[in-house]
Design an enzyme around this catalytic site. Structure first.
Site, PDB file in Angstrom:
ATOM      1  N   HIS A 153       0.856  -1.190   0.000  1.00 15.26           N
ATOM      2  CA  HIS A 153       0.000   0.000   0.000  1.00 15.26           C
ATOM      3  C   HIS A 153       0.890   1.238   0.000  1.00 15.26           C
ATOM      4  O   HIS A 153       1.663   1.455   0.934  1.00 15.26           O
ATOM      5  CB  HIS A 153      -0.903   0.000   1.236  1.00 15.26           C
ATOM      6  N   LYS A 174      -0.157  10.349   1.174  1.00 16.14           N
ATOM      7  CA  LYS A 174       0.804   9.796   0.205  1.00 16.14           C
ATOM      8  C   LYS A 174       0.419  10.153  -1.226  1.00 16.14           C
ATOM      9  O   LYS A 174       1.274  10.547  -2.030  1.00 16.14           O
ATOM     10  CB  LYS A 174       0.883   8.276   0.369  1.00 16.14           C
ATOM     11  N   ASP A 192      -1.638   3.726  -4.657  1.00 14.69           N
ATOM     12  CA  ASP A 192      -2.507   2.930  -3.791  1.00 14.69           C
ATOM     13  C   ASP A 192      -2.042   1.476  -3.705  1.00 14.69           C
ATOM     14  O   ASP A 192      -1.741   0.984  -2.622  1.00 14.69           O
ATOM     15  CB  ASP A 192      -3.966   2.989  -4.247  1.00 14.69           C
ATOM     16  N   ARG A 259      18.726  13.262  12.336  1.00 20.11           N
ATOM     17  CA  ARG A 259      19.037  14.668  12.082  1.00 20.11           C
ATOM     18  C   ARG A 259      20.254  14.835  11.175  1.00 20.11           C
ATOM     19  O   ARG A 259      20.350  15.814  10.432  1.00 20.11           O
ATOM     20  CB  ARG A 259      19.277  15.406  13.407  1.00 20.11           C
TER      21      ARG A 259
END
EC number: 2.7.11.-
Length: 342
Positions: A153, A174, A192, A259
């Site tokens: 998905h 998304k 999808d 980071r």
């Protein structure tokens, strides 16, 4: 997203499916020499077989369940036999339940032998291509058909030539991010439902679309969007290698996020390790631009061996070393040591 899903694999394909689809996928044409119900004939193995020894009579190790390729060597051997020897040899050959026989280089087979194959329920095809070319195309086709695959998905986008699999929980946007990337000139492979295949025993994963959904997208609040019609042929891709996985996450103050980028996370899809980038979502964050940078960073690392985080770390290390070199060294002479202790 569950990355731990086990791969699926086709157990067999029909000869009818093989005959129809291989000609669409590759530059090769086949012609039927007999008419049979090819839906009942099935191919179970990806490997092919040149049955020279089997035709000559040695069938102890005959891998008859594979597609049988008859090239110049096999047909000329049959032609040099007498009529009775040829019939006997071929009758013994087709007594095994093989999926189909393919004649290459336009090699001819006596109609009597074709009828024997028909009686045994074995389809016979002929092609102008050489044995080498035919074997290459069929092996490539069957390799893909019997590859491990799984449906995920998410969205699959071609970003600057890099295959990016965009994943995350439902409702994080998304499809909206994928649509924004398409508007910026990148290409949609699938939305999808993304079908990912591992090609043979290689480490290559290839993504493609679901044939029913095709290049349609569902955008909440808008509805269905036809990417091909709205953005043109440049905005779609038929298939693309999966090279980077980007996972969208809900922002959480308690969570710690990468980071610097020194510790590259990896994720395993169908037994293949891929770089994983996890991006937290919060208002004001331009995810589209970040994904473009993810793709560019991948290209830098892949082609130039350059990693920005490592370059910055090395620069900081050099500055620290220079500062240490400039600082006066502490005195350690014996006299100064005694003066301090008097």
């Amino acid at each position: 997203m569950n990355f731990d899903q086990k791969g699926l694999k086709k157990r067999s394909i029909t000869v009818a499916y093989f005959f129809e689809h291989i000609q669409k996928r590759f530059d090769i044409k086949f012609r039927r020499l007999n008419e049979l119900d090819e839906q009942k004939c099935r191919i179970h193995e990806r490997d092919l077989h040149r049955p020279g020894l089997a035709i000559a009579g040695f069938t102890k190790l005959f891998t008859y369940k594979r597609v049988q390729i008859l090239g110049n060597t096999e047909t000329r051997y049959l032609n040099h036999l007498s009529d009775e020897e040829r019939k006997t040899a071929f009758a013994n050959f087709v007594s095994f339940r093989m999926p189909c026989i393919i004649l290459t280089s336009n090699n001819k087979l006596d109609q009597e032998l074709v009828d024997m194959a028909t009686g045994a329920g074995i389809p016979v095809f002929i092609t102008r291509c050489s044995s080498t070319k035919t074997i290459y195309y069929i092996t490539d086709f069957l390799d893909e058909e019997f590859s491990l695959y799984q449906q995920y998905h998410g969205s699959m986008i071609d970003v600057y030539g890099v295959g990016v699999l965009l994943t995350g929980k439902s409702g994080l946007g998304k499809s909206e991010v994928a649509l924004d990337l398409i508007e910026r000139g990148h290409g949609l492979v699938a939305d999808d439902v993304v079908v990912v295949k591992r090609k043979g025993e290689t480490k290559t994963l290839v993504a493609s679309r679901n044939n029913i959904i095709d290049h349609f997208m569902e955008i909440r609040g808008l509805g269905v969007v036809d990417v091909r019609q709205n953005f043109g042929i440049r905005a779609i891709r038929d298939r693309k290698e999966v090279q980077v996985v980007v996972e969208l996450l809900e922002w959480s103050k308690e969570s710690e996020y990468e980071r610097l980028g020194l510790d590259q996370k990896m994720v395993k899809l169908l037994g293949v390790d891929l770089p994983l980038v996890q991006l937290p979502i919060f208002p004001g964050k331009n995810i589209t631009a970040i994904i473009e940078v993810v793709a560019l960073n991948f290209l830098l690392k892949h082609y130039a061996g350059y990693v920005p985080a490592e370059a910055l770390t090395e620069r900081i290390r050099n500055v620290i070393n220079k500062e240490r070199a400039k600082a006066p060294a502490p005195s350690t002479s014996f006299e100064e040591y005694n003066d301090e202790n008097d």
